[in-house]
Design a protein around this motif. Structure first.
Motif, PDB file in Angstrom:
ATOM      1  N   THR A 129     -21.251  24.993  29.443  1.00  0.00           N
ATOM      2  CA  THR A 129     -21.236  26.389  29.455  1.00  0.00           C
ATOM      3  C   THR A 129     -19.862  27.008  29.462  1.00  0.00           C
ATOM      4  O   THR A 129     -18.943  26.102  29.522  1.00  0.00           O
ATOM      5  N   SER A 130     -19.960  28.436  29.670  1.00  0.00           N
ATOM      6  CA  SER A 130     -18.413  28.671  29.669  1.00  0.00           C
ATOM      7  C   SER A 130     -17.488  28.600  30.923  1.00  0.00           C
ATOM      8  O   SER A 130     -16.452  28.696  31.012  1.00  0.00           O
ATOM      9  N   GLU A 131     -18.391  28.003  32.041  1.00  0.00           N
ATOM     10  CA  GLU A 131     -17.630  27.485  33.257  1.00  0.00           C
ATOM     11  C   GLU A 131     -17.362  26.238  33.328  1.00  0.00           C
ATOM     12  O   GLU A 131     -16.780  25.776  34.195  1.00  0.00           O
ATOM     13  N   LEU A 161     -16.918  25.423  20.766  1.00  0.00           N
ATOM     14  CA  LEU A 161     -16.101  25.410  21.705  1.00  0.00           C
ATOM     15  C   LEU A 161     -15.598  26.906  21.850  1.00  0.00           C
ATOM     16  O   LEU A 161     -15.566  27.504  22.718  1.00  0.00           O
ATOM     17  N   HIS A 162     -15.522  27.609  20.703  1.00  0.00           N
ATOM     18  CA  HIS A 162     -15.288  29.055  20.843  1.00  0.00           C
ATOM     19  C   HIS A 162     -16.329  29.968  21.317  1.00  0.00           C
ATOM     20  O   HIS A 162     -16.000  30.894  22.298  1.00  0.00           O
ATOM     21  N   SER A 163     -17.350  29.654  21.016  1.00  0.00           N
ATOM     22  CA  SER A 163     -18.824  30.280  21.377  1.00  0.00           C
ATOM     23  C   SER A 163     -18.702  30.384  22.855  1.00  0.00           C
ATOM     24  O   SER A 163     -19.119  31.365  23.669  1.00  0.00           O
ATOM     25  N   LEU A 164     -18.477  29.027  23.472  1.00  0.00           N
ATOM     26  CA  LEU A 164     -18.469  28.751  24.805  1.00  0.00           C
ATOM     27  C   LEU A 164     -17.215  29.328  25.569  1.00  0.00           C
ATOM     28  O   LEU A 164     -16.906  29.031  26.685  1.00  0.00           O
ATOM     29  N   LYS A 165     -16.281  29.778  24.832  1.00  0.00           N
ATOM     30  CA  LYS A 165     -15.114  30.185  25.330  1.00  0.00           C
ATOM     31  C   LYS A 165     -14.120  29.167  26.092  1.00  0.00           C
ATOM     32  O   LYS A 165     -13.634  29.205  26.938  1.00  0.00           O
TER      33      LYS A 165
END
Length: 267
Positions: A129-131, A161-165
């Motif tokens: 996730t982004s976390e 990875l971009h999408s998940l920041k």
């Protein structure tokens, strides 16, 4: 019988023998028909099995050349003698299409795949996730990926990875390779703790485990198009492309973990 008639008969006999030899040679050439397929590295084991079946059934020798799709597309652009291109993404196939290097009917989208995070350790599963602190999971090591701006697996991985920041933080820790199998090899040899590869790259008995799957919505759909090259052996190429869409070939691809993209006219 006159001497002239006798010589004429001998000449005909020799000519007939020569004709028979010539026809036999043509038969041998036909029996030794060959086909050269340039294919994405991630297709290696599956396509080798499919090619073996095709060769057994049809007698056509299938020569397989595996590398990153970007490398293969560039080689074809430069005139490499390929009959078929089997890419791991649509973009590199489109490059050849735009340069009019494909047959008129164009490519067929045949397979799809999944993108995963792998480890060579007995690592716990990870929820991406982004976390997620991916840098911390590397424990000072690097993340193996295929070339992120050229090779499909790397392009998909960077997009995810971009999408998940997560890309900005992990980018300085990425070890890039020429193709996805080379990225997997870094993980397998323990040179890096983690890598991003296709699910089909991980097979039983390998010292690598899948610790996470990237959500499909985080990256473009993973599609494998295949097409005949206009300057190649088009007749043999079309025959092989037809075989790839048979149940026999599809079963092989599924056994290796690929998803088959069905078409209404498949047989």
């Amino acid at each position: 019988m006159s001497m002239i008639a006798h010589l004429f008969r001998i000449y005909l006999t020799k000519a007939q023998i020569a004709l028979v030899i010539f026809l036999l040679c043509l038969g041998n050439i036909a029996n030794a028909a060959s086909l050269t397929v340039f294919a994405a590295a991630s297709l290696k084991e599956a396509l080798e099995d499919v090619a073996d079946r095709y060769q057994t059934q049809n007698g056509t020798k299938v020569v397989l050349s595996f590398a990153g799709s970007s490398i293969l597309a560039r080689q074809i652009e430069l005139g490499a003698p390929a009959d078929i291109f089997f890419s791991a993404n649509v973009a590199w196939m489109d490059v050849l299409g735009q340069n009019q290097l494909l047959v008129d009917e164009g490519p067929v989208n045949l397979l799809s795949n999944r993108l995963v995070l792998v480890s060579n350790r007995d690592a716990a599963a990870v929820d991406l996730t982004s976390e997620t602190d991916l840098v911390a999971l590397l424990e000072g090591g690097r993340l193996a990926m295929a070339l992120v701006d050229a090779v499909p697996a790397g392009i998909y991985g960077k997009a995810a990875l971009h999408s998940l920041k997560l890309w900005q933080d992990v980018a300085p820790h990425v070890a890039q390779t020429d193709n996805v199998r080379a990225a997997l090899a870094l993980v397998t040899r323990g040179e890096v703790p983690l890598g991003i590869v296709y699910a089909t790259d991980v097979v039983d008995g390998m010292d690598v485990s899948i610790v996470a799957s990237f959500p499909p919505e985080t990256h473009p759909e993973i599609v494998y198009p295949v097409a005949a090259i206009a300057e190649g052996n088009v007749v043999e190429a079309r025959a092989f492309l037809s075989f790839l869409r048979t149940d026999d070939a599809k079963d092989v691809f599924r056994a290796h973990g690929f998803q088959v993209i069905e078409r209404a006219d498949d047989g």
